[in-house]
Design an enzyme around this catalytic site. Structure first.
Site, PDB file in Angstrom:
ATOM      1  N   ARG A 194      -2.578   6.776 -10.810  1.00  0.00           N
ATOM      2  CA  ARG A 194      -1.806   7.245 -11.946  1.00  0.00           C
ATOM      3  C   ARG A 194      -2.392   8.482 -12.681  1.00  0.00           C
ATOM      4  O   ARG A 194      -1.583   9.185 -13.155  1.00  0.00           O
ATOM      5  CB  ARG A 194      -1.858   6.159 -12.846  1.00  0.00           C
ATOM      6  CG  ARG A 194      -3.401   5.908 -13.480  1.00  0.00           C
ATOM      7  CD  ARG A 194      -3.380   4.341 -14.048  1.00  0.00           C
ATOM      8  NE  ARG A 194      -3.251   3.354 -12.874  1.00  0.00           N
ATOM      9  CZ  ARG A 194      -3.539   1.987 -13.101  1.00  0.00           C
ATOM     10  NH1 ARG A 194      -3.260   1.667 -14.329  1.00  0.00           N
ATOM     11  NH2 ARG A 194      -3.381   1.292 -12.170  1.00  0.00           N
ATOM     12  N   ASP A 224     -11.203   3.535  -9.503  1.00  0.00           N
ATOM     13  CA  ASP A 224     -10.306   3.116  -8.449  1.00  0.00           C
ATOM     14  C   ASP A 224      -8.735   3.171  -8.986  1.00  0.00           C
ATOM     15  O   ASP A 224      -7.822   2.869  -8.008  1.00  0.00           O
ATOM     16  CB  ASP A 224     -10.419   1.849  -7.890  1.00  0.00           C
ATOM     17  CG  ASP A 224      -9.821   1.366  -6.649  1.00  0.00           C
ATOM     18  OD1 ASP A 224      -9.521   2.243  -6.022  1.00  0.00           O
ATOM     19  OD2 ASP A 224     -10.017   0.279  -6.086  1.00  0.00           O
ATOM     20  N   LYS A 252     -14.477   0.506  -3.329  1.00  0.00           N
ATOM     21  CA  LYS A 252     -13.892  -0.658  -2.826  1.00  0.00           C
ATOM     22  C   LYS A 252     -14.659  -1.265  -1.905  1.00  0.00           C
ATOM     23  O   LYS A 252     -15.110  -0.750  -0.971  1.00  0.00           O
ATOM     24  CB  LYS A 252     -12.503  -0.330  -2.060  1.00  0.00           C
ATOM     25  CG  LYS A 252     -11.507   0.288  -3.017  1.00  0.00           C
ATOM     26  CD  LYS A 252     -10.191   0.538  -2.088  1.00  0.00           C
ATOM     27  CE  LYS A 252      -9.159   1.123  -3.144  1.00  0.00           C
ATOM     28  NZ  LYS A 252      -8.218   0.276  -3.698  1.00  0.00           N
ATOM     29  N   ASP A 259      -8.577   6.314  -0.073  1.00  0.00           N
ATOM     30  CA  ASP A 259      -8.989   5.978  -1.412  1.00  0.00           C
ATOM     31  C   ASP A 259     -10.235   5.072  -1.175  1.00  0.00           C
ATOM     32  O   ASP A 259     -10.007   3.781  -0.727  1.00  0.00           O
ATOM     33  CB  ASP A 259      -7.998   5.247  -2.179  1.00  0.00           C
ATOM     34  CG  ASP A 259      -8.338   4.789  -3.384  1.00  0.00           C
ATOM     35  OD1 ASP A 259      -9.274   5.295  -4.005  1.00  0.00           O
ATOM     36  OD2 ASP A 259      -7.700   3.788  -3.935  1.00  0.00           O
ATOM     37  N   ASP A 299      -2.374   4.824   1.364  1.00  0.00           N
ATOM     38  CA  ASP A 299      -2.468   5.158  -0.093  1.00  0.00           C
ATOM     39  C   ASP A 299      -1.466   6.673  -0.419  1.00  0.00           C
ATOM     40  O   ASP A 299      -1.528   6.804  -1.642  1.00  0.00           O
ATOM     41  CB  ASP A 299      -3.791   5.261  -0.618  1.00  0.00           C
ATOM     42  CG  ASP A 299      -3.730   4.704  -2.072  1.00  0.00           C
ATOM     43  OD1 ASP A 299      -2.947   4.158  -2.476  1.00  0.00           O
ATOM     44  OD2 ASP A 299      -4.649   4.916  -2.739  1.00  0.00           O
TER      45      ASP A 299
END
Length: 461
Positions: free
Chosen positions: A314, A310, A240, A233, A251
């Site tokens: 979900r 980011d 990030k 990620d 992740d």
């Protein structure tokens, strides 16, 4: 061999487990050589200590392991595992001193202390073997340890060797081992079969996004496990910072945990029908990355405003959960390394989970304590529902403000599970920041042993 007990037929040395209050009475009952040796060594039963016991000619005849005080033991998950590296090579059996209620946990910890991530460099610790203690299910304990090792290996493997295709291969290998059925939907076929958010998150990466769908078992209640498989990620276009990107190989820890749990279920031949769903993607940066302010339409038809790329986990879970819910299994459990807010709330050691069912929560809490796999309930707090409703779309993937971040993420996921009677979501960390007894630094399982122990109650097995 690792994660296996030694044969009881092989000669083994006795281990006596002693708390500080037990040392003097135990020594007083021994012969002069042993009593004098214990006294001269200064062994005091402190937690994590070990002492080899020689006979008159210096040959090892047994060992002592310090069990510490009750307050010390409450701070350590596997007491004996902290001491076994200090034993001489060989085979051992527990001869006395270990409370019956602790034997299964300590035997598991001993096996787990043999783990080392050795794909690139041999890190296997030199841990003596243990004969299975009386009164435990040795086969079950070995299954738990080997399944935990699978989870750790998957998380510890860097993204260069654990991309979506590699996670796919690992799932296929597990399916082959236990004769499970598996199908994988890859790339543009995700759009054709209505998994638009999985495709959107993973489309920028070199390895195509995919949905792994594994089934096992033909009789019994139905259980569907959904694991977040974000193999790396970057944060997407909401990139990030470097410090936050450093551990993002983990992740996919939700996927690794559900595969470890699935291995336990299949190896122990639980009488249930299992389905495992893993959306496997890399959240990369490219010209076709999904963007802030995009609005995505999910498999369920709910629209989602993207306010932070980011918050991608979900999104992929939502499509997978919608598919799981269409079948209305008896129980859906999702596992994901989803939010930093969960880490702030409970730290790295506890596995927080959400459920609307108080009976499920009570069962999981008891199972976590029993299995040295601690879990902690957080609420599906409905007054926060408005925080995930942006107005321009049905849902917001990253509500402003940051309050209750683990809760709003869980509420977001719950919107995609409506028909299934019971749903549990785990927001795990999946990483041991510092070495601890039975847990090397790196990836580890959070929740699978608690879930496994709870399943007979949850599914009336």
């Amino acid at each position: 061999m690792p994660f296996s007990f030694a044969s009881a037929d092989a000669g083994s040395l006795p281990v006596h487990v002693l708390s500080p209050d037990d040392v003097a009475p135990w020594a007083a009952q021994q012969g002069d050589v042993t009593r004098n040796w214990v006294g001269a060594s200064g062994f005091n039963g402190a937690i994590g200590t070990a002492l080899m016991l020689p006979d008159a000619d210096g040959t090892p005849q047994g060992a002592l392991i310090g069990y510490g005080t009750p307050s010390q033991r409450r701070r350590v998950r596997f007491v004996l595992a902290g001491a076994v590296p200090n034993l001489a090579p060989g085979l051992y059996h527990i001869a006395s001193g270990l409370p019956a209620e602790d034997v299964a946990t300590e035997a598991l910890g001993w096996l787990l202390s043999t783990y080392g991530f050795s794909r690139y460099h041999d890190q296997s610790p030199k841990v003596p073997q243990l004969v299975a203690p009386d009164g435990i299910d040795a086969t079950r304990t070995e299954v738990l340890a080997a399944s935990e090792a699978l989870t750790r290996d998957l998380i510890n493997t860097p993204a260069s060797d654990m991309g979506p295709a590699d996670l796919d291969a690992a799932a296929r290998a597990l399916a082959d081992e236990f004769d499970a059925d598996i199908r994988v939907i890859i790339g543009a076929e995700l759009l054709a079969q209505n998994f638009p958010m999985i495709h959107a998150v993973g489309r920028a990466a070199e390895q195509e996004p995919r949905l792994i769908d594994m089934r096992w078992g033909t009789v019994g209640p139905t259980l569907t496990l959904v694991g977040k498989g974000v193999c790396f990620d970057t944060g997407g276009l909401n990139l990030k910072p470097g410090a936050s990107m450093g551990l993002m190989k983990k992740d996919m820890g939700g996927a690794a945990n559900v595969l470890g749990l699935a291995r336990m279920i299949m190896a122990l031949a639980l009488p249930l029908r299992l389905r495992v769903l893993i959306p496997a993607v890399e959240n990369a940066v490219s010209g076709n990355s999904f963007r802030p302010q995009d609005i995505l339409t999910s498999r369920k038809g709910l629209t989602v405003e993207i306010n932070n790329t980011d918050a991608e986990g979900r999104l992929v879970l939502a499509d997978a959960l919608a598919l799981a819910d269409e079948e209305m299994p008896d129980l859906i459990i999702s596992m994901a390394t989803l939010t930093g807010a969960a880490r702030v709330a409970v730290g790295p050691d506890l596995a927080p989970y959400f459920t609307d069912d108080d009976a499920v929560a009570a069962t999981l809490g008891q199972a976590g304590a029993k299995m040295a796999d601690p879990v902690w309930r957080l609420p599906f707090w409905e007054p926060y529902e408005t925080m995930i409703e942006p107005g321009i779309a049905d849902l917001d993937n990253a509500p402003a403000g940051g309050f209750g971040g683990a809760i709003t993420a869980a509420l977001f996921l719950r919107r995609f599970v409506e028909a299934t009677p019971r749903y549990v979501h785990f927001d795990i960390y999946g990483w041991q920041p510092q070495p601890a007894p039975g847990r090397t630094k790196g990836g580890f399982g959070q929740g699978p042993r608690a879930i496994l122990d709870a399943l007979p109650n949850l599914l009336n097995l």
